[in-house]
Design a protein around this motif. Structure first.
Motif, PDB file in Angstrom:
ATOM      1  N   THR A   1       0.989  -1.135  -0.044  1.00  0.00           N
ATOM      2  CA  THR A   1      -0.001   0.241   0.056  1.00  0.00           C
ATOM      3  C   THR A   1       0.927   1.381   0.172  1.00  0.00           C
ATOM      4  N   THR A   2       1.868   1.148   0.644  1.00  0.00           N
ATOM      5  CA  THR A   2       2.803   2.585   0.580  1.00  0.00           C
ATOM      6  C   THR A   2       4.098   1.993   1.073  1.00  0.00           C
TER       7      THR A   2
ATOM      8  N   THR B   1      -5.654   3.089   3.906  1.00  0.00           N
ATOM      9  CA  THR B   1      -5.709   3.460   2.415  1.00  0.00           C
ATOM     10  C   THR B   1      -4.724   4.597   2.299  1.00  0.00           C
TER      11      THR B   1
ATOM     12  N   GLN C   1       2.428  -3.838   3.616  1.00  0.00           N
ATOM     13  CA  GLN C   1       1.508  -4.664   2.969  1.00  0.00           C
ATOM     14  C   GLN C   1       0.348  -4.970   3.674  1.00  0.00           C
TER      15      GLN C   1
END
Length: 373
Positions: A61-62, A96, A355
């Motif tokens: 995700t980042t 998110t 993750q």
């Protein structure tokens, strides 16, 4: 289905029981199910079916400049990630988006913990592992942090917090186990040393109400009598050593279910043990030979679902930590955590990637085996 295959039955949730005598007859609905309405035969005991889709896939995700440990709230909404060395990053929408925290130093951060939602926020704790480190507190879901003045300046390693944030435990890597009571939101919390001896404490975990606690010791920095896993059934007032001892084991991470009945622990090599009696006794898990080193372990609220971070990928268990399967991802992982129901997992890999796994965990399906005569 009958042994000949001629007779079959089926059911629709809320829609009745259907029977088919042959391919030519079709389906007949039985609105009031009784064995004398239609000859269905013998009903046997309920059975269960496991749907194996938990913990198998992890998506990045980042990426952060530095990443070590992660944490997640039981509802899966609040998430934390830290660096070693580095700072703390937080998310309040299930991963998110991520934002930088304020107030915490650039430090060697270790374990973090998150309470249930209290009002509109979550209470979070983080262990600073520098030589003059403190336990840091956030009462706004990880957005801002302050050091807790009543926590001694130590090499803090592990920390745990109750669901209502009124009880916490923390361990020092070359020191003691401490307990905190009070309401941190109103600055009324106070840290005090427990009766456990000085040792190379690694991690601590507890039940949601803080009654049951487990803590593990690495095999350095203390006499052999303190090595192993310790447990308390009265919120840390008294402690007992568990019945399992491995003199050469460097216990590294420990986790506990919401009731405290189930727990799991891993060392920093290839051993995982699990407990179903509040940490009193431990059994060796069946671990795949592909595991070469373990870094972290975490279980769901029920204790049924467990994940482990290793140098050869993420591994998962659907039977309280007894047996393990490798996920599709084979990165080197150094931290992991699970939401209460196990539907959301978070993991940190050595590439500084956060993750997320959002698979539905295995469900137990109860039904009846029916013999048609």
């Amino acid at each position: 289905m009958s042994s000949s295959g001629q007779y079959m039955i089926g059911c629709i949730y809320g829609g009745g029981i259907y029977i088919s005598e042959s391919t030519n007859v079709g389906n007949q609905v039985v609105t009031n199910y009784k064995t004398n309405d239609i000859d269905l035969g013998t009903i046997f005991a309920p059975y269960s079916s496991i749907i194996p889709n938990f913990g198998q896939n992890w998506d990045t995700t980042t990426n952060l400049p530095s990443l070590n440990k992660v944490a997640i709230s039981r509802d899966g909404v609040c998430m934390l990630a830290n660096g070693n060395p580095g700072v703390i990053t937080y998310s309040v929408n299930g991963g998110t988006t991520w934002s930088s925290s304020t107030g915490e130093p650039n430090a060697d951060w270790m374990v973090m913990a998150i309470s249930d939602k209290i009002g509109s926020n979550y209470v979070c704790l983080a262990a600073d592992h520098t030589s003059s480190g403190n336990i840091y507190l956030s009462i706004d879901s990880g957005s801002s942090w302050t050091n807790m003045p009543t926590s001694p300046s130590k090499y803090w390693w592990g920390v745990a917090i109750s669901a209502d944030a009124t009880t916490a435990f923390a361990v020092v890597s070359d020191g003691y186990v401490y307990k905190c009571t009070g309401n941190p939101i109103n600055s009324g919390s106070n840290w005090s040393q427990t009766t456990l001896a000085s040792a190379h404490w690694r991690e601590v975990a507890m039940s949601a109400d803080g009654q049951y606690v487990v803590a593990c010791v690495a095999n350095t920095g203390a006499s052999g009598s303190i090595y192993g896993i310790w447990y308390s059934t009265n919120s840390g007032s008294t402690w007992q050593k568990s019945n399992y001892y491995r003199g050469s084991t460097y216990w590294y991470a420990i986790t506990m279910s919401i009731t405290g009945q189930y727990a799991a622990v891993c060392d920093n090599s290839i051993y995982i043990y699990y407990s179903s009696d509040y940490g009193a006794s431990w059994t060796a898990a069946t671990v795949p030979g592909s595991i070469t080193r373990l870094y972290d372990i975490y279980m769901s609220s029920s204790g049924q679902y467990v994940i482990a971070a290793t140098t050869t990928g993420m591994y998962y268990s659907i039977d309280n930590g007894a047996t393990w399967t490798q996920s599709a991802n084979t990165d080197t992982y150094i931290g992991c955590a699970l939401s209460g129901d196990g539907t959301i997992g978070i993991a940190a890999n050595s590439n500084n990637d956060i993750q997320i796994s959002t698979n539905i965990p295995p469900q137990t399906v109860t039904g009846y085996v029916v013999s048609i005569e």
